[in-house]
Design an enzyme around this catalytic site. Structure first.
Site, mmCIF file in Angstrom:
data_model
loop_
_atom_site.group_PDB
_atom_site.id
_atom_site.type_symbol
_atom_site.label_atom_id
_atom_site.label_comp_id
_atom_site.label_asym_id
_atom_site.label_seq_id
_atom_site.Cartn_x
_atom_site.Cartn_y
_atom_site.Cartn_z
ATOM 1 C CB SER A 57 -4.044 -10.544 84.591
ATOM 2 O OG SER A 57 -4.255 -9.513 83.657
ATOM 3 N NE ARG A 68 11.159 -6.490 63.635
ATOM 4 C CZ ARG A 68 10.230 -5.593 63.317
ATOM 5 N NH1 ARG A 68 9.875 -4.679 64.197
ATOM 6 N NH2 ARG A 68 9.698 -5.585 62.134
ATOM 7 N NE ARG A 124 10.826 -8.922 70.195
ATOM 8 C CZ ARG A 124 12.102 -8.574 70.069
ATOM 9 N NH1 ARG A 124 12.793 -8.182 71.098
ATOM 10 N NH2 ARG A 124 12.699 -8.618 68.884
ATOM 11 C CG ASN A 127 -2.552 -7.453 70.810
ATOM 12 O OD1 ASN A 127 -2.020 -7.938 71.811
ATOM 13 N ND2 ASN A 127 -2.574 -6.138 70.591
ATOM 14 C CG HIS A 143 -4.664 -1.985 72.309
ATOM 15 N ND1 HIS A 143 -3.303 -1.786 72.470
ATOM 16 C CD2 HIS A 143 -5.234 -0.750 72.304
ATOM 17 C CE1 HIS A 143 -3.069 -0.485 72.565
ATOM 18 N NE2 HIS A 143 -4.216 0.167 72.463
ATOM 19 C CD GLU A 200 -3.201 0.371 60.615
ATOM 20 O OE1 GLU A 200 -3.751 1.266 61.251
ATOM 21 O OE2 GLU A 200 -3.742 -0.226 59.667
ATOM 22 C CD GLU A 226 -6.983 -5.622 78.849
ATOM 23 O OE1 GLU A 226 -6.117 -6.479 78.655
ATOM 24 O OE2 GLU A 226 -6.710 -4.462 79.221
HETATM 25 C C1 GAR Z 1 -3.137 -5.656 79.197
HETATM 26 O O1 GAR Z 1 -3.817 -4.533 79.666
HETATM 27 C C2 GAR Z 1 -3.096 -5.656 77.689
HETATM 28 O O2 GAR Z 1 -4.278 -5.179 77.117
HETATM 29 C C3 GAR Z 1 -1.943 -4.721 77.426
HETATM 30 O O3 GAR Z 1 -0.974 -5.088 78.374
HETATM 31 C C4 GAR Z 1 -1.644 -5.570 79.532
HETATM 32 C C5 GAR Z 1 -1.077 -6.925 79.879
HETATM 33 O O4 GAR Z 1 -1.593 -7.368 81.099
HETATM 34 N N1 GAR Z 1 -1.453 -4.855 76.097
HETATM 35 C C6 GAR Z 1 -1.063 -3.818 75.363
HETATM 36 O O5 GAR Z 1 -1.041 -2.681 75.771
HETATM 37 C C7 GAR Z 1 -0.633 -4.194 73.956
HETATM 38 N N2 GAR Z 1 -0.562 -3.028 73.134
HETATM 39 P P1 GAR Z 1 -1.438 -8.879 81.527
HETATM 40 O O6 GAR Z 1 0.062 -9.212 81.398
HETATM 41 O O7 GAR Z 1 -1.867 -8.907 82.964
HETATM 42 O O8 GAR Z 1 -2.288 -9.719 80.644
#
Ligand code: GAR
Length: 211
Positions: A17, A69, A95, A111, A113, A147, A178
């Site tokens: 999304s 990896r 990952r 990123n 989060h 980190e 987001e």
């Molecule tokens: C989102 O909520 C993103 O913030 C989270 O995964 C979801 C992906 O949703 N990411 C993490 O937790 C990274 N640490 P999406 O595939 O619908 O964009």
């Protein structure tokens, strides 16, 4: 000065999304960029389907096909370098990237989060916020460094946590934010409005920065 064609790679593992929010922002002319490639480490990630629907190159890069990896990340890096992308956007890419990969693309990986970092890094950030009884949570767009979820913060949005929230309701409230801040963070980068100062990201038009 905005470069003529700013190219993004979006790395995904699932629903996509946030990828969709980026695509929609570009389509609405809110983001002067092009998604050059979407890469997933999960074969049936719906994000790949979203890319397909929009005619965007989409790649499933199978971790099982590589012995370790480092070799996986080497293949990933080669893909990205072959597309000469300006910015790598992790969008639900589940990952952890290694030191060498991050150094190869220093300052060019971001990123999104689902918490107000540095609170609740890692997995299940929304559940962590609920379990801890946080009254507010939110999301963070940040640069990626070594980190995990610890890189310099670009933008954040705050949402309230309600007493009757469960993981699904809180996640949905956060996700809506987001979808706003991630494209906005990318736009700030494209427009050259951000400066890195140690752990901090300074926003170009802040009055203090220009003093
Ligand atoms: C989102 O909520 C993103 O913030 C989270 O995964 C979801 C992906 O949703 N990411 C993490 O937790 C990274 N640490 P999406 O595939 O619908 O964009």
């Amino acid at each position: 000065m905005v470069p003529e064609k700013f190219t993004l790679a979006v790395l995904v593992s699932g629903r996509g999304s946030n990828l969709q929010a980026i695509i929609d922002s570009i389509k609405k002319n809110n983001l002067p960029a092009e998604v050059a490639v979407v890469i997933s480490n999960v074969r049936d990630a719906y994000a790949l389907e979203r890319a397909r629907k929009h005619g965007i190159e989409n790649v499933f890069l199978d971790p099982e096909s590589y012995p370790d990896r480092n070799s996986y990340e080497q293949a990933l890096a080669e893909r990205l370098q072959s597309k000469s992308v300006n910015l790598i956007c992790l969008a639900g890419f589940m990952r952890i990237l290694g030191k060498h990969f991050i150094e190869t693309f220093t300052g060019r990986i971001i990123n999104i989060h689902p918490s107000l970092l540095p609170a609740f890094p890692g997995l299940n950030a929304q559940k962590q916020a609920l379990d801890r009884g946080a009254k507010f949570s939110g999301c963070t767009a940040h640069y990626v460094d070594e980190e995990v979820d610890g890189g310099p913060i670009i933008l954040q949005a705050v949402v309230p946590v309600h007493d009757d929230d469960d993981e699904a309701s809180l996640s949905a409230r956060i996700l809506a934010q987001e979808h706003i801040i991630y494209p906005a963070a990318i736009r700030l980068i494209i427009e050259g409005k951000l400066t890195l100062s140690g752990r901090k990201v300074l926003h170009g038009n802040s009055r203090r920065n220009s003093a």
